[in-house]
Design a protein around this motif. Structure first.
Motif, mmCIF file in Angstrom:
data_model
loop_
_atom_site.group_PDB
_atom_site.id
_atom_site.type_symbol
_atom_site.label_atom_id
_atom_site.label_comp_id
_atom_site.label_asym_id
_atom_site.label_seq_id
_atom_site.Cartn_x
_atom_site.Cartn_y
_atom_site.Cartn_z
ATOM 1 N N UNK A 1 -8.729 5.359 18.380
ATOM 2 C CA UNK A 1 -8.126 4.557 17.315
ATOM 3 C C UNK A 1 -6.615 4.438 17.460
ATOM 4 N N UNK A 2 -6.117 3.238 17.185
ATOM 5 C CA UNK A 2 -4.687 2.989 17.106
ATOM 6 C C UNK A 2 -4.298 3.012 15.637
ATOM 7 N N UNK A 3 -3.613 4.065 15.225
ATOM 8 C CA UNK A 3 -3.236 4.219 13.824
ATOM 9 C C UNK A 3 -1.795 3.764 13.643
ATOM 10 N N UNK A 4 -1.587 2.440 13.685
ATOM 11 C CA UNK A 4 -0.246 1.894 13.510
ATOM 12 C C UNK A 4 0.007 1.665 12.024
ATOM 13 N N UNK A 5 0.733 2.584 11.408
ATOM 14 C CA UNK A 5 0.921 2.568 9.965
ATOM 15 C C UNK A 5 1.936 1.510 9.552
ATOM 16 N N UNK A 6 1.505 0.595 8.702
ATOM 17 C CA UNK A 6 2.426 -0.340 8.081
ATOM 18 C C UNK A 6 3.107 0.389 6.935
ATOM 19 N N UNK A 7 4.397 0.660 7.102
ATOM 20 C CA UNK A 7 5.125 1.470 6.126
ATOM 21 C C UNK A 7 5.523 0.592 4.955
ATOM 22 N N UNK A 8 5.109 1.008 3.780
ATOM 23 C CA UNK A 8 5.283 0.223 2.566
ATOM 24 C C UNK A 8 6.745 0.088 2.157
ATOM 25 N N UNK A 9 7.546 1.127 2.359
ATOM 26 C CA UNK A 9 8.883 1.134 1.776
ATOM 27 C C UNK A 9 9.925 0.466 2.677
ATOM 28 N N UNK A 10 11.072 0.125 2.060
ATOM 29 C CA UNK A 10 12.127 -0.610 2.762
ATOM 30 C C UNK A 10 12.895 0.278 3.723
ATOM 31 N N UNK A 11 13.158 1.506 3.330
ATOM 32 C CA UNK A 11 13.926 2.424 4.175
ATOM 33 C C UNK A 11 13.945 3.794 3.534
ATOM 34 N N UNK A 12 14.492 4.778 4.260
ATOM 35 C CA UNK A 12 14.491 6.154 3.766
ATOM 36 C C UNK A 12 15.140 6.274 2.384
ATOM 37 N N UNK A 13 16.183 5.481 2.135
ATOM 38 C CA UNK A 13 16.886 5.627 0.863
ATOM 39 C C UNK A 13 16.104 5.027 -0.304
ATOM 40 N N UNK A 14 15.157 4.135 0.004
ATOM 41 C CA UNK A 14 14.359 3.477 -1.035
ATOM 42 C C UNK A 14 12.876 3.589 -0.692
ATOM 43 N N UNK A 15 12.355 4.797 -0.828
ATOM 44 C CA UNK A 15 10.962 5.059 -0.453
ATOM 45 C C UNK A 15 9.969 4.498 -1.470
ATOM 46 N N UNK A 16 10.453 4.013 -2.610
ATOM 47 C CA UNK A 16 9.540 3.520 -3.632
ATOM 48 C C UNK A 16 9.670 2.015 -3.850
ATOM 49 N N UNK A 17 10.396 1.334 -2.956
ATOM 50 C CA UNK A 17 10.533 -0.117 -2.992
ATOM 51 C C UNK A 17 9.785 -0.706 -1.802
ATOM 52 N N UNK A 18 8.897 -1.637 -2.054
ATOM 53 C CA UNK A 18 8.082 -2.195 -0.981
ATOM 54 C C UNK A 18 8.785 -3.330 -0.257
ATOM 55 N N UNK A 19 8.488 -3.457 1.028
ATOM 56 C CA UNK A 19 8.916 -4.633 1.787
ATOM 57 C C UNK A 19 8.149 -5.842 1.268
ATOM 58 N N UNK A 20 8.442 -7.012 1.801
ATOM 59 C CA UNK A 20 7.824 -8.251 1.325
ATOM 60 C C UNK A 20 6.302 -8.198 1.462
ATOM 61 N N UNK A 21 5.586 -8.650 0.441
ATOM 62 C CA UNK A 21 4.112 -8.656 0.528
ATOM 63 C C UNK A 21 3.588 -9.398 1.757
ATOM 64 N N UNK A 22 4.241 -10.505 2.118
ATOM 65 C CA UNK A 22 3.775 -11.271 3.286
ATOM 66 C C UNK A 22 3.910 -10.460 4.571
ATOM 67 N N UNK A 23 4.931 -9.600 4.655
ATOM 68 C CA UNK A 23 5.087 -8.743 5.834
ATOM 69 C C UNK A 23 3.993 -7.687 5.871
ATOM 70 N N UNK A 24 3.630 -7.134 4.714
ATOM 71 C CA UNK A 24 2.545 -6.153 4.672
ATOM 72 C C UNK A 24 1.243 -6.766 5.179
#
Length: 660
Positions: free
Chosen positions: A267-290
């Motif tokens: 298996x290739x477990x390439x994790x799509x990381x939800x957050x924008x960056x280390x300083x904002x771990x609770x803010x998601x990147x754009x839904x279209x990017x996810x």
């Protein structure tokens, strides 16, 4: 009997849980949220910086709020829902209070200080903690909890902090003594990743890491052979965002290809990381990017993975959840089809460095191949032990692969000798200590010209028919460096160098007379060919993005290397992959038109998408709402898809039993 990870459809959710969130966690609710999302595997905090269970070791502090055997309840609840559980550990840092009791465990900077980030101290890779105590922790964890696998986070040797600052490598006496004993050299004291001494140390460190991984894997498998170990049984990577770091549109595709390999045998477990960056771990990147990352994961490996900080049932920013869930549910609906697929690509791009941090030459070739709709695999150079991974391939691309071992050079020469084509660029096989690559047709290097500004290459009039996409572009930009070589007798040469010439006011601009220095060498080698571009066209295209030199490099791929043009009229803003299993060929499209500048939006629908598949006969159907028409055109099967939204898969049940 196959291992569980060889048969389980891979839909991973990684929930990195802050300590305070462990306190309010209900195991059954947690497991049900994963099940409802469509997950089949979860990666959950277990040990390392903090223990998620009642540990017996004083140096292994228990996470606040953990009580009543919570971790065991989580594992049992997930198993009851049919979800496999990976234990996430992080042995890269220890808490400050642990450091104060064990100061010799810390990594040291050149001034003797340790690296403390918000009370978490970086650990020396050669310390007693990493070499002994880690194994005691793993033994306790894995013998008391029925985990299905193990993931060790951030276990490398380089020292960084969460601001993205790089500090170099550990300067402690243990590291210095070991490096000196094994190499006779001093540990490099530099924070410049371009420093040659650090690159040399990196090669040495990779050997250390491989030895450590082998030791750890053997230890874990002795506890339970059915524990899947990251880097061995599955391969985790990340498609992540960070402030001030460009968001590469093909990151998920490239990661997935590199991890899965042509055979997709793990298996290739390439994790799509939800957050924008280390300083904002609770803010998601754009839904279209996810959504885009998951479609790219699916098209290139057949596996899906998402990573969040927190829990599905309590996460405040859920904007990326629905786009991800949509792909998870699609995969769940068609998991029998995606299970057992292997790559049907005929081209391999060999990654010569760290495939998760590739250089611009490799990135450029990912772009060139993707935007030319040439399906391809990516294979780390270190994975090539023989010709097995090149079975069924017609073209191998070596992007500025400076150093090859004798075994690696023999593999590529044998591939060409047996009928394949090897395309190499830049300083491939010309680095210090590299084995020679005979198939490239280079007799010797005259010189390497660097720092060029106005030099360019010219297509000779007699060769213009060979490079049809350059009919209106006789001059080719090659960047700022070219290797001037003398080819072997009988090799064909194309392009000629126009050396440095004046530029400035229009009145002084003129083109200098050409020199007899080729920009492309093609040589026969056994039943196959070697193709050498003594410049880095991939890096130039990645950096500048112009049609020049893209059009020329496409001519090299299609006319010189003989790769078929599958979709000449399709926009470059759509990815194409081919996968196969017995009697079935799967054509997948990913629509990337939503990528605009550095933003990601919903993609624009593409109409009447056509593809020609040589040597194919069969019946075709779609999985994601489009309608496909088929037409036999000579020996090829023409597919016309009425509309491509964000993704489509066309399944061809083969009637002639052949592939591309």
């Amino acid at each position: 009997m196959p291992h569980w990870w060889e048969t389980t459809p891979w839909r991973m959710i990684q929930t990195n849980l802050p300590e305070h969130e462990m306190a309010g966690l209900d195991a059954e609710t947690y497991a049900k949220s994963l099940k409802d999302f469509g997950a089949t595997v979860v990666n959950v905090n277990a040990a390392g910086i903090a223990a998620s269970y009642d540990t017996s070791f004083e140096f292994h502090p228990r996470s606040e709020g953990v009580k009543n055997d919570l971790l065991r309840h989580i594992v049992d609840a997930c198993h009851a829902e049919g979800i496999r559980v990976i234990a996430r550990t992080d042995f890269s840092r220890i808490r400050r209070d642990v450091f104060e009791r064990h100061p010799d465990w810390a990594a040291r900077l050149a001034d003797g200080n340790m690296l403390d980030y918000n009370g978490y101290v970086s650990v020396c890779p050669n310390s007693e903690y990493r070499q002994k105590q880690v194994f005691e922790i793993l033994k306790e964890l894995l013998e008391t909890h029925p985990f299905d696998g193990l993931f060790c986070n951030m276990s490398g040797a380089f020292l960084t902090d969460y601001n993205g600052r790089f500090y170099g490598v550990c300067q402690c006496q243990t590291c210095r003594a070991r490096y000196k004993a094994e190499t006779g050299k001093d540990v490099p004291n530099t924070a410049d990743p371009r420093d040659p001494s650090l690159r040399e140390y990196t090669t040495f460190q990779m050997r250390w890491n491989a030895q450590y991984k082998e030791k750890l894997t053997a230890f874990v498998k002795q506890i339970n052979p059915e524990l899947a170990v990251n880097g061995v049984d599955f391969l985790r990577s990340e498609a992540a965002a960070e402030y001030n770091v460009p968001n590469w549109v093909y990151k998920a595709s490239s990661n997935s290809r590199s991890a899965a390999g042509p055979f997709r045998d793990r298996p290739s477990d390439n994790a799509s990381v939800d957050y924008i960056g280390f300083r904002h771990r609770f803010l998601s990147v754009s839904p279209a990017l996810m959504a885009l990352r998951q479609w790219q994961n699916l098209a290139n490996s057949g596996c899906l993975s998402m990573y969040i900080v927190g829990r599905l049932d309590s996460h405040r920013d859920t904007s990326g959840f629905e786009p991800t869930r949509r792909v998870f549910q699609f995969h769940k609906q068609h998991e029998n089809l995606f299970s057992g697929l292997t790559s049907a690509a005929q081209t391999v791009l060999v990654q010569t460095g760290d495939w998760q941090r590739m250089d611009d030459e490799a990135k450029g070739w990912v772009r060139i191949l993707t935007e030319s709709h040439i399906p391809f695999d990516e294979i780390p150079l270190t994975s090539l032990k023989d010709l097995t991974l090149l079975a069924g391939k017609k073209l191998v691309i070596l992007p500025d692969a400076k150093r090859l071992t004798e075994i690696q050079a023999k593999i590529f020469d044998t591939f060409a000798e047996s009928g394949g084509t090897v395309l190499a660029t830049g300083n491939t096989a010309l680095g210090k200590g590299s084995a020679q690559l005979a198939c490239l047709g280079v007799r010797h290097v005259k010189e390497t010209r660097k720092g060029l500004k106005s030099s360019m290459l010219e297509i000779r009039p007699e060769d213009s028919s060979q490079f049809r996409q350059c009919a209106e572009t006789p001059y080719i930009d090659f960047g700022d460096e070219i290797v001037c070589v003398e080819p072997v007798l009988g090799a064909s040469t194309y392009l000629q160098l126009i050396p440095e010439h004046p530029f400035g006011p229009p009145e002084c601009c003129r083109v200098a007379p050409v020199e007899d220095i080729p920009g492309l060498i093609v040589s026969s080698f056994g039943k196959g060919h070697g193709v050498y571009l003594p410049w880095r066209g991939g890096a130039l295209y990645q950096r500048e993005g112009y049609a020049n030199p893209l059009r020329f490099l496409q001519d090299v791929l299609f006319r010189v290397c003989g790769m078929p043009e599958l979709a000449p009229d399709l926009t470059p803003m759509a990815e194409l992959t081919l996968s196969k299993k017995d009697g079935v060929l799967v054509v997948q499209f990913v629509n990337t038109t939503g990528c605009f500048a550095n933003s990601f939006f919903e993609p624009v629908p593409l109409r009447d998408v056509c593809i020609m598949l040589p040597g194919i006969r069969g019946n075709a159907s779609t999985l994601c709402g489009g309608t496909v028409r088929t037409e036999e055109c000579g020996d090829a099967l023409k597919l016309t898809l009425d509309v491509l939204n964000e993704y489509e898969a066309i399944v061809i049940n083969l009637s002639n039993g052949k592939g591309i």
